[in-house]
Design an enzyme around this catalytic site. Structure first.
Site, PDB file in Angstrom:
ATOM      1  N   HIS A 125       0.840  -1.211   0.000  1.00  0.00           N
ATOM      2  CA  HIS A 125       0.000   0.000   0.000  1.00  0.00           C
ATOM      3  C   HIS A 125       0.873   1.260   0.000  1.00  0.00           C
ATOM      4  CE1 HIS A 125      -3.730  -2.102   0.622  1.00  0.00           C
ATOM      5  NE2 HIS A 125      -3.460  -2.518   1.838  1.00  0.00           N
ATOM      6  N   GLY A 283     -19.316  -4.913  -2.103  1.00  0.00           N
ATOM      7  CA  GLY A 283     -18.699  -4.786  -3.425  1.00  0.00           C
ATOM      8  C   GLY A 283     -19.561  -4.041  -4.426  1.00  0.00           C
TER       9      GLY A 283
HETATM   10  P1  A3P Z   1     -17.066  -2.840   0.129  1.00  0.00           P
HETATM   11  O1  A3P Z   1     -16.686  -2.590   1.551  1.00  0.00           O
HETATM   12  O2  A3P Z   1     -17.564  -1.607  -0.553  1.00  0.00           O
HETATM   13  O3  A3P Z   1     -18.003  -3.978  -0.034  1.00  0.00           O
HETATM   14  P2  A3P Z   1      -9.699  -4.270  -0.380  1.00  0.00           P
HETATM   15  O4  A3P Z   1      -9.660  -5.598  -1.037  1.00  0.00           O
HETATM   16  O5  A3P Z   1      -8.798  -3.270  -1.032  1.00  0.00           O
HETATM   17  O6  A3P Z   1      -9.527  -4.372   1.083  1.00  0.00           O
HETATM   18  O7  A3P Z   1     -11.163  -3.675  -0.661  1.00  0.00           O
HETATM   19  C1  A3P Z   1     -12.292  -4.251  -0.075  1.00  0.00           C
HETATM   20  C2  A3P Z   1     -13.497  -3.865  -0.903  1.00  0.00           C
HETATM   21  O8  A3P Z   1     -13.521  -4.640  -2.098  1.00  0.00           O
HETATM   22  C3  A3P Z   1     -14.800  -4.192  -0.173  1.00  0.00           C
HETATM   23  O9  A3P Z   1     -15.747  -3.246  -0.668  1.00  0.00           O
HETATM   24  C4  A3P Z   1     -15.083  -5.604  -0.653  1.00  0.00           C
HETATM   25  O10 A3P Z   1     -16.425  -6.009  -0.517  1.00  0.00           O
HETATM   26  C5  A3P Z   1     -14.665  -5.487  -2.119  1.00  0.00           C
HETATM   27  N1  A3P Z   1     -14.279  -6.784  -2.698  1.00  0.00           N
HETATM   28  C6  A3P Z   1     -13.559  -7.775  -2.136  1.00  0.00           C
HETATM   29  N2  A3P Z   1     -13.434  -8.805  -2.975  1.00  0.00           N
HETATM   30  C7  A3P Z   1     -14.093  -8.473  -4.099  1.00  0.00           C
HETATM   31  C8  A3P Z   1     -14.332  -9.153  -5.344  1.00  0.00           C
HETATM   32  N3  A3P Z   1     -13.866 -10.359  -5.554  1.00  0.00           N
HETATM   33  N4  A3P Z   1     -15.054  -8.503  -6.272  1.00  0.00           N
HETATM   34  C9  A3P Z   1     -15.530  -7.252  -6.064  1.00  0.00           C
HETATM   35  N5  A3P Z   1     -15.353  -6.568  -4.915  1.00  0.00           N
HETATM   36  C10 A3P Z   1     -14.630  -7.168  -3.939  1.00  0.00           C
END
Ligand code: A3P
Length: 315
Positions: A125, A283
């Site tokens: 990050h 998501g």
């Molecule tokens: P939301 O909290 O809006 O649902 P990161 O992976 O950078 O930690 O981000 C997490 C965000 O990506 C969360 O968003 C999560 O639900 C979403 N996310 C995780 N896996 C995903 C996938 N396979 N496809 C789409 N969105 C995904």
């Protein structure tokens, strides 16, 4: 060597103790290092990584501001890169969380990365300016994923609240979290600096940095998978396209598939205080409208107008 490491670690701790500390957040606490707010829990690792990491030309580094779709990107790139020798019915993603399959560099003091198969897939990050020089100078590639800050604010708030509850720590309000984000005092923030660092680099060196948007992945996962595969030099063949390989990868990496897997439904990530299930929520694009007031949205939109839009980056 052990003595040297200890000595260096002490010097790093001394340096860290001199850095400004963030206010406002209950947890995690950040220090301002090289103009970004770095979680104290990983700062020493970040500095060690900066000093000692040697990129290989074939490395692929996946980078994001937290909650922008990192978990998804890890699953997608892992599947693309390993598809010639790993059948989707047998992929490690069925039995390991994407964060175990593609490690974050800064979450271990001195991760052993030499044993990883090539091309090595790594994640971080860290903002562009603070990346180890060898990542910038070598021929390794960077894939950055970005997301509308309105949605990342809401996503990160849910994530932090869930994590705080898990550790029996006090929880702060969405309003407090929102204010911190607007001030830039959020992990690896300010978010605008984070995005712009990679955005500018992707315009200058398009074969080095691929800049993706979460929203584009949601809209056209097939098109974005092709773009990813071409970027890493492994374009899908006609036979693969006709054989439905793109759809297979998209389905395997979808939120629904990953979220429902036993491995992602319970338990913490090894060595981290995060529940694996916390990485999978809704998501959805535009979920911010269910949580932020119109005034909050206006405030964040005007920050974006001022800081990001002039550089041609829009959501
Ligand atoms: P939301 O909290 O809006 O649902 P990161 O992976 O950078 O930690 O981000 C997490 C965000 O990506 C969360 O968003 C999560 O639900 C979403 N996310 C995780 N896996 C995903 C996938 N396979 N496809 C789409 N969105 C995904």
């Amino acid at each position: 060597i052990v003595g040297t490491e200890e000595h260096e670690r002490e010097a790093i701790d001394e340096l860290i103790a001199t850095l400004p500390i963030s206010k406002g957040l209950v947890r995690p606490v950040h220090r301002l290092y090289q103009n970004f707010w770095c979680p104290i829990t990983v700062l020493a690792n970040v500095i060690t990584f900066q000093r000692h990491f040697k990129a290989k030309d074939k490395d692929i580094v996946l980078i994001s501001h937290p909650k922008s779709g990192t978990t998804w990107l890890k699953a997608l790139v892992f599947s693309i890169v390993n598809r010639s020798h790993l059948d989707i019915s047998n992929t490690p993603l069925l039995t390991s969380n994407p964060h175990e399959v593609v490690p974050f560099i800064e979450y271990k003091p001195l991760p052993d990365l030499d044993g990883l198969a090539e091309p090595r897939l790594l994640a971080t990050h860290i903002p562009y300016l603070s990346l180890p020089e060898s990542i910038k100078r070598s021929d390794c590639q960077i894939i950055y994923i970005c997301r509308n800050p309105l949605d990342t604010v809401v996503s990160s708030w849910h994530f932090l609240v869930e994590t705080a509850q898990l550790m029996d720590e006090p929880v702060w309000s969405l309003e407090e979290h929102f204010e911190n984000c607007c001030q830039g005092e959020i992990f690896f923030g300010p978010f605008w600096e984070h995005m712009l660092g990679y955005w500018k680099e992707s315009l200058e060196r398009p074969s080095k940095v691929l800049f993706l948007k979460y929203e584009d992945l949601k809209e056209d996962i097939g098109g974005q998978l092709k773009k990813l595969a071409e970027f890493v030099g492994l374009p899908f063949t006609e036979e693969e396209e006709e054989g439905g390989v793109i759809e297979e990868i998209a389905k395997m990496c979808s939120l629904k598939t990953l979220k429902d897997l036993e491995v992602n439904r319970s338990g913490k990530l090894p060595g981290r205080n995060f529940e694996k299930r916390s990485f999978f929520r809704k998501g959805e694009v535009g979920d911010w409208a269910n949580h932020l007031t119109p005034a909050m949205a206006d405030q964040l939109n005007s920050i974006m107008q001022e800081k990001i839009t002039p550089f041609g980056l829009e959501f």
